[in-house]
Design a protein around this motif. Structure first.
Motif, PDB file in Angstrom:
ATOM      1  N   ARG A  61      95.647   2.136  23.743  1.00  0.00           N
ATOM      2  CA  ARG A  61      94.581   2.576  23.038  1.00  0.00           C
ATOM      3  C   ARG A  61      95.073   0.980  22.086  1.00  0.00           C
ATOM      4  NH1 ARG A  61      94.729   7.904  22.512  1.00  0.00           N
ATOM      5  NH2 ARG A  61      93.576   7.981  20.951  1.00  0.00           N
ATOM      6  N   GLU A  62      95.587   0.084  22.342  1.00  0.00           N
ATOM      7  CA  GLU A  62      95.044  -1.307  21.296  1.00  0.00           C
ATOM      8  C   GLU A  62      94.776  -1.836  22.364  1.00  0.00           C
ATOM      9  OE1 GLU A  62      98.102  -2.420  19.494  1.00  0.00           O
ATOM     10  OE2 GLU A  62      98.168  -0.048  18.068  1.00  0.00           O
ATOM     11  N   LEU A  63      93.660  -3.358  22.527  1.00  0.00           N
ATOM     12  CA  LEU A  63      93.255  -4.400  23.164  1.00  0.00           C
ATOM     13  C   LEU A  63      94.102  -5.520  22.817  1.00  0.00           C
ATOM     14  CD1 LEU A  63      89.169  -3.414  23.099  1.00  0.00           C
ATOM     15  CD2 LEU A  63      91.014  -2.519  25.293  1.00  0.00           C
ATOM     16  N   LYS A  64      94.819  -5.558  24.174  1.00  0.00           N
ATOM     17  CA  LYS A  64      95.555  -7.075  23.544  1.00  0.00           C
ATOM     18  C   LYS A  64      94.932  -8.160  23.501  1.00  0.00           C
ATOM     19  CE  LYS A  64      99.244 -10.616  24.787  1.00  0.00           C
ATOM     20  NZ  LYS A  64     100.464 -10.290  26.122  1.00  0.00           N
ATOM     21  N   GLY A  65      94.800  -8.550  22.577  1.00  0.00           N
ATOM     22  CA  GLY A  65      93.912 -10.148  22.048  1.00  0.00           C
ATOM     23  C   GLY A  65      92.127  -9.613  22.010  1.00  0.00           C
ATOM     24  N   GLY A  66      92.150  -8.277  21.762  1.00  0.00           N
ATOM     25  CA  GLY A  66      90.647  -7.841  21.505  1.00  0.00           C
ATOM     26  C   GLY A  66      90.152  -7.497  22.861  1.00  0.00           C
ATOM     27  N   LEU A  67      90.307  -8.042  23.664  1.00  0.00           N
ATOM     28  CA  LEU A  67      89.635  -7.749  25.413  1.00  0.00           C
ATOM     29  C   LEU A  67      89.808  -7.107  26.301  1.00  0.00           C
ATOM     30  CD1 LEU A  67      87.705 -10.256  26.864  1.00  0.00           C
ATOM     31  CD2 LEU A  67      90.188 -10.290  28.107  1.00  0.00           C
ATOM     32  N   ASP A  68      88.397  -6.158  26.239  1.00  0.00           N
ATOM     33  CA  ASP A  68      87.836  -4.852  27.255  1.00  0.00           C
ATOM     34  C   ASP A  68      87.743  -5.294  28.708  1.00  0.00           C
ATOM     35  OD1 ASP A  68      87.587  -2.665  28.428  1.00  0.00           O
ATOM     36  OD2 ASP A  68      86.922  -1.545  26.243  1.00  0.00           O
ATOM     37  N   LEU A  69      88.282  -5.246  29.724  1.00  0.00           N
ATOM     38  CA  LEU A  69      87.642  -5.799  30.606  1.00  0.00           C
ATOM     39  C   LEU A  69      87.804  -4.576  31.706  1.00  0.00           C
ATOM     40  CD1 LEU A  69      90.979  -8.647  31.377  1.00  0.00           C
ATOM     41  CD2 LEU A  69      88.161  -8.788  31.278  1.00  0.00           C
ATOM     42  N   ARG A  70      87.401  -3.089  31.290  1.00  0.00           N
ATOM     43  CA  ARG A  70      86.962  -1.909  31.784  1.00  0.00           C
ATOM     44  C   ARG A  70      86.009  -2.054  32.438  1.00  0.00           C
ATOM     45  NH1 ARG A  70      88.905   2.821  27.541  1.00  0.00           N
ATOM     46  NH2 ARG A  70      88.463   1.236  26.349  1.00  0.00           N
ATOM     47  N   LEU A  71      84.450  -2.815  31.619  1.00  0.00           N
ATOM     48  CA  LEU A  71      83.414  -2.850  32.098  1.00  0.00           C
ATOM     49  C   LEU A  71      82.750  -3.865  32.126  1.00  0.00           C
ATOM     50  CD1 LEU A  71      82.580  -0.720  29.535  1.00  0.00           C
ATOM     51  CD2 LEU A  71      82.633  -0.169  31.613  1.00  0.00           C
ATOM     52  N   ARG A  72      81.949  -4.451  33.145  1.00  0.00           N
ATOM     53  CA  ARG A  72      81.104  -5.754  33.080  1.00  0.00           C
ATOM     54  C   ARG A  72      80.332  -6.189  31.921  1.00  0.00           C
ATOM     55  NH1 ARG A  72      76.373  -7.942  32.151  1.00  0.00           N
ATOM     56  NH2 ARG A  72      76.374 -10.116  33.625  1.00  0.00           N
ATOM     57  N   ARG A  73      80.167  -5.672  31.076  1.00  0.00           N
ATOM     58  CA  ARG A  73      79.160  -6.583  29.910  1.00  0.00           C
ATOM     59  C   ARG A  73      80.376  -6.500  29.092  1.00  0.00           C
ATOM     60  NH1 ARG A  73      79.579  -2.850  25.886  1.00  0.00           N
ATOM     61  NH2 ARG A  73      79.278  -0.896  26.762  1.00  0.00           N
ATOM     62  N   THR A  74      81.346  -5.777  28.445  1.00  0.00           N
ATOM     63  CA  THR A  74      82.408  -5.951  27.217  1.00  0.00           C
ATOM     64  C   THR A  74      83.431  -7.211  27.950  1.00  0.00           C
ATOM     65  OG1 THR A  74      84.215  -3.934  28.820  1.00  0.00           O
ATOM     66  CG2 THR A  74      82.832  -3.353  26.763  1.00  0.00           C
ATOM     67  N   LEU A  75      83.555  -7.518  29.158  1.00  0.00           N
ATOM     68  CA  LEU A  75      83.984  -8.582  29.680  1.00  0.00           C
ATOM     69  C   LEU A  75      83.336  -9.863  29.634  1.00  0.00           C
ATOM     70  CD1 LEU A  75      85.961 -10.746  32.012  1.00  0.00           C
ATOM     71  CD2 LEU A  75      84.647  -9.872  33.706  1.00  0.00           C
ATOM     72  N   VAL A  76      81.833  -9.747  29.509  1.00  0.00           N
ATOM     73  CA  VAL A  76      81.363 -10.807  29.106  1.00  0.00           C
ATOM     74  C   VAL A  76      80.986 -11.329  27.561  1.00  0.00           C
ATOM     75  CG1 VAL A  76      78.346 -11.636  28.894  1.00  0.00           C
ATOM     76  CG2 VAL A  76      79.426 -10.288  31.220  1.00  0.00           C
ATOM     77  N   GLU A  77      81.159 -10.112  26.695  1.00  0.00           N
ATOM     78  CA  GLU A  77      81.253 -10.136  25.268  1.00  0.00           C
ATOM     79  C   GLU A  77      83.079 -10.696  25.008  1.00  0.00           C
ATOM     80  OE1 GLU A  77      81.713  -6.438  23.391  1.00  0.00           O
ATOM     81  OE2 GLU A  77      79.658  -5.690  24.842  1.00  0.00           O
ATOM     82  N   GLY A  78      83.816 -10.362  25.605  1.00  0.00           N
ATOM     83  CA  GLY A  78      85.589 -11.288  25.669  1.00  0.00           C
ATOM     84  C   GLY A  78      86.035 -10.813  24.070  1.00  0.00           C
ATOM     85  N   GLY A  79      87.218 -11.354  23.838  1.00  0.00           N
ATOM     86  CA  GLY A  79      87.863 -10.930  22.693  1.00  0.00           C
ATOM     87  C   GLY A  79      88.265 -12.035  21.780  1.00  0.00           C
ATOM     88  N   GLU A  80      89.283 -11.987  21.287  1.00  0.00           N
ATOM     89  CA  GLU A  80      89.297 -12.810  19.856  1.00  0.00           C
ATOM     90  C   GLU A  80      89.220 -14.786  20.181  1.00  0.00           C
ATOM     91  OE1 GLU A  80      93.103 -11.643  18.821  1.00  0.00           O
ATOM     92  OE2 GLU A  80      92.507  -9.696  18.069  1.00  0.00           O
ATOM     93  N   SER A  81      89.433 -14.082  21.546  1.00  0.00           N
ATOM     94  CA  SER A  81      89.225 -16.245  21.853  1.00  0.00           C
ATOM     95  C   SER A  81      87.757 -16.803  22.266  1.00  0.00           C
ATOM     96  CB  SER A  81      90.320 -16.829  23.087  1.00  0.00           C
ATOM     97  OG  SER A  81      91.699 -15.851  22.874  1.00  0.00           O
ATOM     98  N   GLY A  82      87.008 -15.560  22.358  1.00  0.00           N
ATOM     99  CA  GLY A  82      85.986 -16.266  22.992  1.00  0.00           C
ATOM    100  C   GLY A  82      84.849 -15.332  24.153  1.00  0.00           C
TER     101      GLY A  82
END
Length: 853
Positions: free
Chosen positions: A47-68
């Motif tokens: 339910r929580e994403l470490k570093g705000g990074l979501d790798l479930r979708l290609r789109r969210t992988l491109v978006e990234g998380g807290e580190s860019g």
């Protein structure tokens, strides 16, 4: 303003990425499986994403998380995910992504980080996205009956659609091996369907039958044999994890009432009970029987007995470990057995996290668990003894009370006589003491123990001969003691008239069971998280948006949840993509040694692909269309040329094809033992009943003390029968969906030197020797014995060469005994009998005996 820029950045990344080319790498097929295996535990499954990074979708992988941004399409060197993987920072565990898999991700990014399909606009926290590619996997597609190839001019041996589908898969030049001879066929069918060799009369009847349908009628006779249920039952009991002990701890306490389930399986298969009904009864038989479970009818007893399937998992709470961890393990093992038996999936891999390879979210695992939790609730656990269902009827109770009243009359008489005899013996004994002690001692002994004064206790301790009891009365009055024993025996004899009190090891739910099922974080039962889960089938087994949710409290029997009934009916609806495929694959494996899917317990991504999917789907469709009749399915297979062909291929390019000849197979462990007993003449064919206890010899090996079929051996997890175990009979840690088929030195030693084969060879030789009216040493008489030995062992006539070689063997063995120390005390006939024992031992140790062609 920050919010607007963030929204703008989101819309700059399309939900549908540029489609990958035919030869290019894609997110769905190449990258997502790697991320799912190594990364989603921290970046998508919770339910929580470490570093705000979501790798479930290609789109969210491109978006990234807290580190860019996670990656830059076309530039792997500038992509954060590549840096983290190469530096070993991700994943943080010791298990790192291999160089080859990192290179694949880099090539995918370099090619533009392309995807194949449209992604969802958003995913809820922890939600698992099952891609179209995952849904397209063959095992999750509906069963589709294939088009049967039409018969051409050169396909005269296409007897059935099975043959046509096998031949089509084999190519234009495919050719079946010639049919096996009749003797080979009847041995193959008899051993395959009953686990016993054909009798001499059965062989003669088939060989002499000139009718065109002689083979089909022979198959039907074995399908109707009562031993069919024993043979096929052994295979299902492997899948069910049948065991006569609780396991889990070293105590491994015996299960006194597991065996009725074994007999239920045998009877159901003999009756050709429709397999959908067989499944429903095993998963939910108790939900089909009204409460209270008293004065049960035979059909109700049968349904409750069937639920023994769900009571086969090792249960530590019955072996001294009543911890919550042990309870949860029993429930988890039960789910594993259900999954491997009916779904052909490694469901247990989704207990702690989303399945690494198959589209089974952890949430799905716990929703499936919710189906069984009302009956196996770790918070409201019942130990094995508390789950037993009594089969005593009101009439039985009344009769037992009457019998007990009769016994009580006898025992009351005995009690009065005992008091009388003790008093008489005591009066006589105290005469041996000083006058001033006689009355105090008598009074001390005759006072009830709880009412004795300290002085009285002291007297009896000081003068123990005055402490006369029923246990030592014989020392004072043997005749009186004998009379009391006679009355004890009379009371015991009367009590034997009580109706036998039998029980069932069944699974039932507490009345109006209430339970809240939750997902366990990392599979830890101490960390339930989220909202209560509703019972449901696996998401992947239904089309998108049409997942099967099971209602609670909808049982046919009042007071039950009905969850397991609903689940079982979904499995047997004919719409489930896995169940029929898994079952027919197991039947095919039974006959040919290997399934069309080589991993019968894993139809998932890591399992083997079907050798011939059109054939698998034909059999699955035919099975359901034929009313789930197992015997009909066996008959379909056995009448095919695939089954009837010989074990030597015709040659040509098709010779290497798996089904261009019959696959020679070693007999399984139970059949080896049972066939040996049948040949020696000792086999006891009595069916059903409590298991045969195992006995341990001085070498620590376990064997069976009675010559009944191996199916009836007591299956203790810590005391496996040594002969059976050496030939790959499973020890039930959970269940066994596929036995190993080894060829080891241990097996050869067991056959050559083991107590069982040595004893059976001697009995076999005695049977062959027969009753002598002469000296029994003539070559003609010995030739007859050799021919009889071959006929009994192999079901065929010995050749002239085999007879000559056997006579030579006997002669050499006698010559050896003439010079050996062991032979000095033996007469000539004893030496000849010993030589015959060795010949018989050689026959039951041979490949022709241990294998079926």
């Amino acid at each position: 303003m920050a919010f607007s820029l963030a929204m703008m950045a989101l819309f700059l990344i399309p939900a549908r990425a540029e489609t990958a080319g035919e030869s290019g790498l894609s997110f769905e097929r190449h990258v997502r499986p790697i991320l799912k295996e190594y990364c989603l535990d921290c970046h998508g499954a919770g339910r929580e994403l470490k570093g705000g990074l979501d790798l479930r979708l290609r789109r969210t992988l491109v978006e990234g998380g807290e580190s860019g941004r996670g990656l830059v399409p076309g530039h792997p060197g500038e992509s954060l995910i590549v840096q983290l993987l190469e530096e070993g920072e991700m994943p943080p565990s010791e298990k790192k992504v291999s160089v080859e898999k990192i290179d694949m991700i880099k090539r995918w990014i370099a090619e533009g980080a392309l995807a194949e399909g449209e992604e969802p606009a958003a995913l809820a926290p922890g939600e698992v996205y099952i891609t179209p590619e995952e849904r397209a996997y063959w095992a999750f597609q509906p069963v589709k009956r294939p088009e049967i190839p039409t018969r051409g001019g050169g396909e005269a041996r296409w007897r059935t659609p099975i043959d046509a589908l096998v031949a089509k898969a084999g190519g234009d030049d495919f050719e079946f091996a010639p049919d096996a001879d009749r003797l080979t066929l009847i041995r193959r069918v008899a051993l395959g369907l009953t686990g016993l060799p054909p009798t001499e009369a059965e062989v003669a009847s088939f060989l002499e039958d000139p009718s065109a349908d002689a083979y089909a009628r022979m198959v039907d006779r074995y399908l109707e044999s009562p031993h069919y249920g024993e043979r096929l039952g052994r295979h299902w009991l492997d899948v069910a994890g049948y065991a006569d002990s609780e396991g889990a701890t070293n105590a491994d306490r015996p299960r006194s009432w597991a065996w009725p389930y074994r007999d239920y399986v045998i009877r159901s298969l003999n009756a050709d009970k429709p397999f959908d009904e067989f499944i429903v009864e095993q998963l939910a038989g108790d939900e089909l029987v009204d409460r209270p479970h008293k004065n049960l009818r035979p059909d109700e007893i049968e349904k409750l007995t069937a639920t023994g399937f769900l009571r086969m998992a090792a249960d530590g709470t019955g072996s001294g470990d009543d911890s919550e961890a042990s309870r949860n393990k029993t429930l988890g093992d039960t789910l594993k057995m259900v999954s491997s038996a009916f779904l052909g999936l490694t469901l247990e891999c989704a207990q702690c996290h989303d399945h690494r390879y198959d589209p089974i979210p952890q949430r799905d695992y716990f929703q499936l668990r919710a189906i069984f939790e009302p009956a196996l609730n770790p918070k409201q656990w019942r130990r094995p003894a508390q789950r037993l269902v009594s089969l005593y009827t009101d009439e039985d109770h009344e009769r037992a009370a009457e019998v007990e009243a009769e016994a009580k009359v006898i025992l009351e008489k005995r009690s009065k006589l005992e008091e009388q005899y003790i008093e008489e013996a005591l009066r006589k004994e105290v005469e041996n003491f000083a006058p001033d002690l006689r009355e105090p001692l008598f009074a001390a002994r005759m006072t009830a123990p709880r009412e004795r004064t300290e002085r009285q206790k002291e007297l009896l301790s000081q003068y123990p001969s005055a402490n006369i009891t029923g246990g030592n009365l014989y020392q004072y009055n043997q005749k009186a003691a004998d009379e009391l024993k006679r009355l004890d025996a009379a009371a015991a004899k009367v009590r034997e008239e009580k109706p036998y009190h039998a029980y069932l090891r069944a699974l039932t739910e507490p009345v109006n069971a209430e339970t809240e099922s939750r997902l366990y974080h990392r599979g830890d039962f101490r960390q339930p998280v989220g909202e209560p889960l509703e019972p449901a089938a696996l998401t992947i087994t239904a089309p998108p948006g049409r997942r099967t949710i099971f209602p609670s409290n909808a049982g046919q029997a009042e007071g039950t949840t009905g969850r397991r009934t609903a689940f079982a009916k979904w499995l047997t609806s004919g719409r489930h993509p896995l169940v029929a495929r898994v079952l027919v694959n197991r039947v095919w494996m039974h006959h040919f040694g290997a399934g069309l899917v080589g991993t019968p317990g894993d139809f998932g991504v890591l399992g083997k692909r079907p050798q011939n999917q059109p054939l698998l789907d034909y059999l699955a469709d035919e099975f359901v269309a034929g009313g789930w009749s197992l015997k009909r399915l066996h008959r379909r297979i056995l009448l095919s040329s695939v089954y009837r062909q010989g074990s030597v291929a015709s040659g040509g390019s098709s010779a290497a094809h798996a089904y261009a000849r019959w696959p020679v197979q070693r007999l399984d462990a139970e059949t080896i033992r049972d066939r040996t007993l049948a040949v020696s003449g000792l086999l006891d064919r009595e069916m059903h009943g409590p298991p045969i206890p195992v006995v341990e010899n001085d070498a620590g090996q376990f064997s069976l003390g009675l010559p009944r079929r191996s199916l009836y051996a007591q299956n203790r997890r810590t005391q496996p029968v040594s002969l059976l175990q050496s030939f790959d009979a499973p020890v039930m840690e959970t269940n066994c969906v596929q036995r190993t088929n080894s060829n080891s030195a241990t097996q050869a030693l067991m056959v050559m030197n083991g107590d069982f084969h040595s004893a059976q060879a001697e009995t076999f030789a005695e049977r062959v020797w027969g009753d002598d009216e002469g000296d029994g040493k003539g070559s003609g008489r010995m030739t007859d014995r050799i021919r009889l030995a071959f006929a009994l062992a192999y079901g065929r006539t010995a050749t002239g060469d085999e007879v000559r070689r056997s006579l030579d063997f006997l002669e050499r063995q006698v010559a050896f005994l003439d010079t050996a120390a062991a032979g000095k005390e033996m007469g000539s006939e004893q030496k000849l009998k010993a030589a015959m024992t060795r010949l018989c031992h050689a026959l039951i140790s041979s490949n022709e005996f241990l294998y079926v062609d």
